[in-house]
Enzyme design. Structure first.
Site, PDB file in Angstrom:
ATOM      1  N   GLY A 277      41.686  25.763  42.047  1.00  0.00           N
ATOM      2  CA  GLY A 277      43.095  25.757  41.651  1.00  0.00           C
ATOM      3  C   GLY A 277      43.321  26.424  40.321  1.00  0.00           C
ATOM      4  O   GLY A 277      44.238  26.056  39.579  1.00  0.00           O
TER       5      GLY A 277
ATOM      6  N   SER B  82      36.474  28.486  44.299  1.00  0.00           N
ATOM      7  CA  SER B  82      37.376  29.155  43.372  1.00  0.00           C
ATOM      8  C   SER B  82      37.031  28.745  41.931  1.00  0.00           C
ATOM      9  O   SER B  82      35.875  28.865  41.528  1.00  0.00           O
ATOM     10  CB  SER B  82      38.828  28.843  43.739  1.00  0.00           C
ATOM     11  OG  SER B  82      39.721  29.697  43.061  1.00  0.00           O
TER      12      SER B  82
END
Length: 445
Positions: free
Chosen positions: A111, A191
């Site tokens: 995120g 991520s």
């Protein structure tokens, strides 16, 4: 579906667990607490279990319109916004026996170090736990202004990383109560979570807390030469840093975001780890530290084949110019170049350097083989494959054109391979690999 509540022992304490979808879950256990801009303080089991929130605690953050459209809408009523979001949840097999010691995977969510939490429906590991007989611990930590800026005024840097280290200490100490093996802990990050996992391999205080790492879609191409941008962002947000209303802070910091024109692609992820501040070494020592630690951790690292299609092929502003012809060719080339610059080349270089230093490392890439999938093998495509929660993902625009049966078929094979790596640090040549996965062990030659 929730079936029944049970209790489970951690030492002399009793913890409430739930049977959900054929597995056990111990949700929202506080592992630490913190005041604003201060290091996390570990919390005793007694204190943690005295008050277990029903709602999912999250760090203050913006809702992302893009993620809501491409992945899932946010049910605000399911979340508890809290400046001290240091909680974890444990998912483990229902039929586990007292004498078992099974492998543990610790999920570090992504995120952009700015949004998300560990305990989301789209990363519910129930299917994986049930299929592969593993334990998955999902960790939440401080984000954005509260966890990943600082260092250039009285705010310390890297507080979110300190949170994760504190969670790993909790897991190392307590996971055996859930029949997990404290000597077989694998960190899994996607991520920015993958970026965090990569750096935990060399973070002071994280030594001996885990044995293996799985790094998915880490934007390692954005990690270097960030100091000027981070300093500017810290200084510009300093006037709002002590506001009592944390949601007002979240609303206001966007006006100070670094400029893409001034700082290039790295400005797309303005929050990140800060080199040269605890627990991270100076930037000029980072590569050497990875090499020095190469024999300590088994590594599985990789990406999806068209990571930046997540942003570029789904942009409404671009679509009418790029659906066909010259515009489409330009867009496809841009996706290829940016994917390789941010994800592909840095992952390959990391794997090569790690292998040359004597490390055990596998490199993978996930492809999309369906012409009906117009977005392609974009960022986050690996998540439904890994977690397999059809209910959470069935309406995701990211999967448009991909039948769930295909996701499930490929996902089962990937979940088995990832679990195999978590169990023994290797991927067998005889593993049943899907056509959409390319994976190989990197040689030291």
């Amino acid at each position: 579906m929730l079936l029944e509540d049970y209790t489970f022992s951690i030492g002399s304490e009793k913890i409430k667990i739930q049977e959900v979808n054929g597995v056990f879950k111990a949700k929202n256990i506080r592992y630490a607490k913190s005041k604003r801009y201060q290091l996390p303080i570990p919390v005793s089991i007694t204190e943690a279990l005295a008050s277990v929130p029903v709602l999912t605690p999250v760090c203050p953050q913006h809702q992302s319109a893009m993620l809501e459209r491409l992945i899932e809408p946010t049910r605000v009523e399911d979340f508890l916004v809290e400046e001290s979001p240091q909680y974890l949840s444990v998912t483990f097999p229902k039929d586990i026996s007292p004498d078992e010691h099974i492998p543990v995977i610790v999920w570090i969510h992504g995120g952009s170090y700015e949004i998300g939490c560990g305990n989301l429906p789209t990363s519910d590991p129930s299917v994986w736990v049930k299929e592969q007989r593993i334990i998955v611990v999902s960790v939440s930590y401080r984000l954005g202004l509260f966890g990943f800026l600082g260092g250039y005024d009285e705010r310390p840097a890297n507080l979110g990383l300190f949170d994760i280290i504190e969670a790993l200490k909790w897991i190392k100490t307590n996971i055996s109560a859930f029949r997990g093996n404290p000597e077989s802990i694998t960190l899994l990050g996607q991520s920015s979570g993958g970026d965090a996992v990569t750096h935990l391999m060399i973070a002071e205080g994280a030594e001996k807390l885990f044995k293996r790492v799985i790094i998915q879609s880490a934007p390692l191409g954005l990690r270097e030469k960030r100091q000027k941008m981070s300093e500017e962002f810290s200084i510009k947000t300093s006037p709002i840093k002590d506001d009592e209303d944390f949601m007002k802070m979240v609303d206001e910091y966007s006006k100070f975001r670094p400029s893409l024109l001034k700082y290039g692609l790295k400005a797309a992820m303005p929050f990140a780890l800060q080199y040269g501040f605890p627990p991270m070494a100076p930037e000029n020592k980072i590569r050497k530290l990875w090499k020095d630690n190469a024999t300590k951790y088994d590594v599985l690292i990789g990406m999806n084949d068209e990571e930046t299609a997540f942003y570029l092929r789904t942009s409404g502003a671009l679509q009418k110019y790029t659906e066909k012809g010259f515009g489409k060719r330009i867009l496809d080339k841009t996706i290829r170049l940016t994917t390789e610059k941010i994800y592909g080349k840095p992952a390959a270089e990391f794997a090569s350097d790690y292998a040359k230093a004597g490390g055990n490392v596998y490199l993978f890439r996930i492809f999309s083989r369906l012409e009906s999938n117009k977005i392609g093998a974009a960022h986050c495509l690996d998540l439904p494959l890994l977690f397999g929660n059809e209910k959470a993902w069935k309406n995701a625009e990211l999967l448009k054109g991909i039948p769930w049966a295909e996701i499930d078929k490929v996902g089962k094979k990937i979940r088995a391979i990832w679990a195999e790596f978590a169990k023994n640090g290797s991927v067998s040549e005889n593993s049943d690999k899907p056509e959409s996965l390319k994976i190989s062990q990197i040689s030291d030659k």
